[in-house]
Design a protein around this motif. Structure first.
Motif, mmCIF file in Angstrom:
data_model
loop_
_atom_site.group_PDB
_atom_site.id
_atom_site.type_symbol
_atom_site.label_atom_id
_atom_site.label_comp_id
_atom_site.label_asym_id
_atom_site.label_seq_id
_atom_site.Cartn_x
_atom_site.Cartn_y
_atom_site.Cartn_z
ATOM 1 N N GLU A 62 0.826 -1.208 0.000
ATOM 2 C CA GLU A 62 0.000 0.000 0.000
ATOM 3 C C GLU A 62 0.862 1.260 0.000
ATOM 4 O O GLU A 62 0.559 2.236 -0.699
ATOM 5 C CB GLU A 62 -0.929 0.002 1.213
ATOM 6 N N ILE A 114 1.662 4.250 -3.116
ATOM 7 C CA ILE A 114 1.591 5.708 -3.004
ATOM 8 C C ILE A 114 2.810 6.354 -3.645
ATOM 9 O O ILE A 114 2.702 7.325 -4.412
ATOM 10 C CB ILE A 114 1.472 6.130 -1.529
ATOM 11 N N GLU A 143 2.488 6.122 -7.398
ATOM 12 C CA GLU A 143 1.466 7.028 -7.939
ATOM 13 C C GLU A 143 1.936 8.476 -7.946
ATOM 14 O O GLU A 143 1.568 9.248 -8.840
ATOM 15 C CB GLU A 143 0.179 6.894 -7.128
ATOM 16 N N MET A 164 -4.452 5.733 4.639
ATOM 17 C CA MET A 164 -3.569 5.841 3.495
ATOM 18 C C MET A 164 -3.753 7.134 2.715
ATOM 19 O O MET A 164 -2.787 7.670 2.152
ATOM 20 C CB MET A 164 -3.763 4.637 2.563
ATOM 21 N N GLU A 165 -4.961 7.665 2.678
ATOM 22 C CA GLU A 165 -5.167 8.937 1.977
ATOM 23 C C GLU A 165 -4.437 10.069 2.686
ATOM 24 O O GLU A 165 -3.840 10.938 2.047
ATOM 25 C CB GLU A 165 -6.664 9.249 1.854
ATOM 26 N N ARG A 172 -0.797 9.675 2.005
ATOM 27 C CA ARG A 172 -0.495 10.133 0.641
ATOM 28 C C ARG A 172 -0.337 11.648 0.593
ATOM 29 O O ARG A 172 0.612 12.167 -0.008
ATOM 30 C CB ARG A 172 -1.613 9.683 -0.307
ATOM 31 N N LYS A 204 3.100 13.684 -0.147
ATOM 32 C CA LYS A 204 3.065 14.639 -1.256
ATOM 33 C C LYS A 204 3.508 16.027 -0.790
ATOM 34 O O LYS A 204 4.340 16.697 -1.450
ATOM 35 C CB LYS A 204 1.662 14.699 -1.840
#
Length: 279
Positions: free
Chosen positions: A150, A154, A157, A262-263, A266, A270
């Motif tokens: 997972e 990230i 992506e 996880m969001e 992320r 970022k």
């Protein structure tokens, strides 16, 4: 989620086990004590098995082994589902709920039927011992890989280069282990992540805490440190879980997450990458 919400973080832990239903040699060795009573129940169904464990509640661990669960795993599964490890009490007060859970998740009815009708040889027992020992290691690796997959997803992506299962260099040229480093390990590392997933308990959880604490202690001011922690094994070692959570509360690391976050992870990766001009 605020830094003071340890209980919310603890409650976000997920069950990492995907245990394939299987047989167990310990069940074969122990079943002699209850074999007559089990066969006297007639056809093995959820209903008959619920009646059986209500009368013989101490047989729950034996029945659970047919689904591939050792006693420690059984405790963790019961704690996760029923918020208690007391199988004796569950068998006496809620036998149907207990058996429904064990059968739905681990297929114990079908497994028990097969084991009761099989003519066991010593070679069967040796094979089962071998499979049991290999299953434990494979399951542990699988749990860790679930988290790694997972987090690695990230990084991919976001288009960030990274290294897996490496070390990074921090203060006074000290190094610490990490499970993912962006954009690379050792001198290159600017964002490092520790990933610790366990469904069982033991000293390895304390070892995982020590690793994250080491990451926090050697980090440079311009390095970001994140920790992803999951698995119901932590419910039995909440003092260790609190030690990692406290690193976030005291801002010694930049974030702590479970798979449900996880969001947020992320976004945090970022944002850190933008600040470091990696994106």
């Amino acid at each position: 989620m605020t830094a003071s919400s340890f209980e919310l973080f603890r409650d976000s832990l997920s069950n990492l086990d995907k245990v394939a239903p299987r047989k167990d040699s310990q069940m074969v060795q122990s079943i002699n004590e209850v074999l007559v009573e089990l066969r006297n129940t007639g056809d093995i169904t959820r209903e008959s098995l619920a009646r059986f464990v209500k009368v013989f509640p101490d047989t729950v661990p034996l029945i659970a082994t047919t689904g591939g669960l050792g006693q420690e795993q059984l405790k963790n599964q019961l704690r996760f589902k029923f918020n208690t490890t007391a199988w004796l009490s569950l068998a006496k007060k809620s036998p149907s709920d207990l058996i429904d859970f064990l059968d739905t998740e681990f297929d114990v009815v079908n497994q028990l039927k097969r084991e009761l009708t099989k003519e066991w040889t010593y070679s069967d027992v040796l094979v089962e011992r071998h499979l049991w020992s290999k299953k434990q290691g494979a399951s542990s690796v699988g749990r860790g890989r679930k988290i790694e997959d997972e987090v690695e997803k990230i990084a991919k992506e976001l288009g960030l280069p990274y290294a897996m299962r490496t070390r990074f260099k921090g203060r006074a040229n000290e190094t610490a282990p990490c499970d993912l480093a962006i954009p690379g390990g050792m001198d290159e590392a600017q964002i490092v992540i520790g990933m610790k997933g366990f469904n069982s308990t033991g000293s390895k959880l304390t070892d995982a805490v020590v690793e994250v604490e080491k990451m926090a202690s050697v980090r440079l001011p311009n390095q970001y440190v994140f920790a992803v922690i999951d698995g119901i094994g932590w419910l039995s070692r909440q003092s260790d879980l609190r030690r990692i959570f406290a690193l976030w509360e005291t801002k010694q690391i930049d974030g702590v997450y479970t798979l449900r976050h996880m969001e947020r992870l992320r976004e945090d990766i970022k944002n850190a990458a933008h600040r470091l001009n990696l994106l």
